[in-house]
Design an enzyme around this catalytic site. Sequence first.
Site, PDB file in Angstrom:
ATOM      1  N   HIS A 154      -5.776   2.699   1.585  1.00 51.74           N
ATOM      2  CA  HIS A 154      -5.071   3.899   2.051  1.00 51.74           C
ATOM      3  C   HIS A 154      -5.693   4.508   3.308  1.00 51.74           C
ATOM      4  O   HIS A 154      -4.998   4.812   4.276  1.00 51.74           O
ATOM      5  CB  HIS A 154      -5.034   4.956   0.950  1.00 51.74           C
ATOM      6  CG  HIS A 154      -4.470   4.459  -0.345  1.00 51.74           C
ATOM      7  ND1 HIS A 154      -3.484   3.509  -0.408  1.00 51.74           N
ATOM      8  CD2 HIS A 154      -4.761   4.761  -1.631  1.00 51.74           C
ATOM      9  CE1 HIS A 154      -3.186   3.279  -1.674  1.00 51.74           C
ATOM     10  NE2 HIS A 154      -3.952   4.016  -2.431  1.00 51.74           N
TER      11      HIS A 154
ATOM     12  N   ASP B  68       0.898  -1.152   0.000  1.00 49.63           N
ATOM     13  CA  ASP B  68       0.000   0.000   0.000  1.00 49.63           C
ATOM     14  C   ASP B  68       0.934   1.199   0.000  1.00 49.63           C
ATOM     15  O   ASP B  68       1.656   1.428   0.975  1.00 49.63           O
ATOM     16  CB  ASP B  68      -0.873   0.006   1.262  1.00 49.63           C
ATOM     17  CG  ASP B  68      -1.845   1.162   1.235  1.00 49.63           C
ATOM     18  OD1 ASP B  68      -1.415   2.293   0.960  1.00 49.63           O
ATOM     19  OD2 ASP B  68      -3.037   0.944   1.486  1.00 49.63           O
ATOM     20  N   HIS B  69       0.919   1.955  -1.085  1.00 49.16           N
ATOM     21  CA  HIS B  69       1.991   2.963  -1.218  1.00 49.16           C
ATOM     22  C   HIS B  69       1.895   4.055  -0.142  1.00 49.16           C
ATOM     23  O   HIS B  69       2.857   4.781   0.066  1.00 49.16           O
ATOM     24  CB  HIS B  69       2.024   3.548  -2.634  1.00 49.16           C
ATOM     25  CG  HIS B  69       0.997   4.608  -2.906  1.00 49.16           C
ATOM     26  ND1 HIS B  69      -0.274   4.317  -3.318  1.00 49.16           N
ATOM     27  CD2 HIS B  69       1.060   5.951  -2.806  1.00 49.16           C
ATOM     28  CE1 HIS B  69      -0.944   5.459  -3.465  1.00 49.16           C
ATOM     29  NE2 HIS B  69      -0.159   6.461  -3.154  1.00 49.16           N
TER      30      HIS B  69
HETATM   31  C1  BG6 Z   1      -4.098   5.089  -5.795  1.00 49.88           C
HETATM   32  C2  BG6 Z   1      -5.485   5.187  -6.358  1.00 49.88           C
HETATM   33  O1  BG6 Z   1      -3.942   3.890  -5.083  1.00 49.88           O
HETATM   34  O2  BG6 Z   1      -3.870   6.186  -4.918  1.00 49.88           O
HETATM   35  C3  BG6 Z   1      -5.657   6.494  -7.100  1.00 49.88           C
HETATM   36  O3  BG6 Z   1      -5.730   4.094  -7.229  1.00 49.88           O
HETATM   37  C4  BG6 Z   1      -5.317   7.655  -6.209  1.00 49.88           C
HETATM   38  O4  BG6 Z   1      -6.983   6.623  -7.605  1.00 49.88           O
HETATM   39  C5  BG6 Z   1      -3.956   7.463  -5.535  1.00 49.88           C
HETATM   40  O5  BG6 Z   1      -5.313   8.831  -6.999  1.00 49.88           O
HETATM   41  C6  BG6 Z   1      -3.737   8.519  -4.470  1.00 49.88           C
HETATM   42  O6  BG6 Z   1      -2.433   8.465  -4.017  1.00 49.88           O
HETATM   43  P1  BG6 Z   1      -1.711   9.753  -3.424  1.00 49.88           P
HETATM   44  O7  BG6 Z   1      -0.385   9.253  -2.984  1.00 49.88           O
HETATM   45  O8  BG6 Z   1      -1.639  10.747  -4.539  1.00 49.88           O
HETATM   46  O9  BG6 Z   1      -2.587  10.248  -2.318  1.00 49.88           O
END
Ligand code: BG6
Length: 502
Positions: free
Chosen positions: A252, A189-190
């Site tokens: 997230h 989960d990034h």
């Molecule tokens: C991704 C989603 O996992 O996370 C995207 O698939 C989203 O739809 C993105 O825009 C948001 O990531 P961050 O790091 O920009 O908040």
Amino acid sequence: MTDFQPYQTPQSCALVIFGVTGDLAHRLVIPSLYNLAEVKLLPEQFCIVGVARRGMSNDALRGSLMKGLHEFATRPVDDKIANRLLECVTYAEADPSDPASFDRLKERLEQLEAARNTGGNRLFYLATPPGAFASIARQLGRVGLVKEDHGAWRRLVIEKPFGTDLASARALNAELLSILDERQIYRIDHYLGKETVQNILVLRFANGMFEPIWNRHHIDHVQIIVDEKLGVGHRGRFYDSTGALRDMVPNHLFQLLSLIAMEPPARFDAHNVRSGKDEVLSAIQIQSEEEALKNSVRGQYTAGKIGETEIPDYRKNPDVRPDSTTETYVAMKLKIDNWRWAGVPFYLRTGKALAMKRTEVAIKFCEAPFAMFRCTPVERLAENYLVIGIEPTEGITLQFNSKVPGPTIRISGVQMNFRYRDYFKVEPATGYETLIYDCMIGDNILFQRADGIEAGWRAVQPFLDAWKKACAKGLEFYPAGSKGPPGACELLKRDGRRWRKL
Ligand code: BG6
């Protein structure tokens, strides 16, 4: 990622990237490897095998990755470092619908490993569409590529989305766990790669002052906000079958929730930290479908303007069904059934095509017990918030009341602000560096465990079911560039609360 020098260099290994021709590999994986190479945190003996279904020469693949690197690098590219990195790349073809291609992949990989002297350690990175996860893992298992032997490690990295609901997530976990051991699986989960997110643990547990007030006696409620400016753009097909809830919440937003709400772990290691997070996710109250409808708001954006950019109506996206009821915005109220949080609402919201980008967790403390300062009506006292800014503001803000200098008592809200950039020199990074590095050194603290994933889906499943039945009923519309559907404010207003104003 300020200074990697004190860190251990990962053991020699082969990194096998499935879906190497795709967006993720070009936009994030290779630029992160470049950043790791720059700070000398790639293994001494290293090879990258880029796997895709269609044939390509090594030179063509390297050229395409180099182009991607120049486009997506987070810092100026030093061609010497980039060339050295891309020299490690070899193209290989494999397609899970052609099992024999995996036998050939095995042979090829073993040759490369011998030539590069990587010691048999392997990291398989599934940067493919999610539909391919299980079939690739099955083939890797069948040909014995993920079996750990002769002291060599074998690991599998899986991108999100992990399943599309509770049943599919369970099935995928079951399938993977029939092939690999849990400790070999790295579910990404990034958000966990973000410094500001990792800092939640440090803020809570490396400081003595927060823990005593981190509970229902002192915290009125918690807001988790992930507002995005971007619309769905070219991802219409994926997004229309996914929606804001599946795309953002069980992953997230729940990562943020679990770090905020977990109990202090006995030790800072993968087992204890992940158990703490998973326990709190399992304690999210499971709502009936009726409650889920009452405690949620769905929105979909219509045409609008964000700054100077015209955003077309979501339903006009060529890959979206013209009568789509997919939500591009969700707000919901959740409760956590444990002693620490009983009765404290957690309000979550996320949406696309909104007026501004804002990712934060706001902890709202209970009000002072009575209004001693009658000169200032209580509704005009500033609310006490501790705000953890994730993006674009990276920092922590404490909001409280203070006396306005002068002969009489007048009160005004003030803020104490900590900003990362004021204290630390942070090199711009993709957020994937730490995650890839951790996979290589075998630390899965920042990765999701099977039980955590399932607990997350379990909590959102009633919302998915209720919305499916309600179809278009209850779906609100909001113009792109606005603050989102009005119902999101109503959700808090009903409880005598409101979203934190900037
Ligand atoms: C991704 C989603 O996992 O996370 C995207 O698939 C989203 O739809 C993105 O825009 C948001 O990531 P961050 O790091 O920009 O908040």
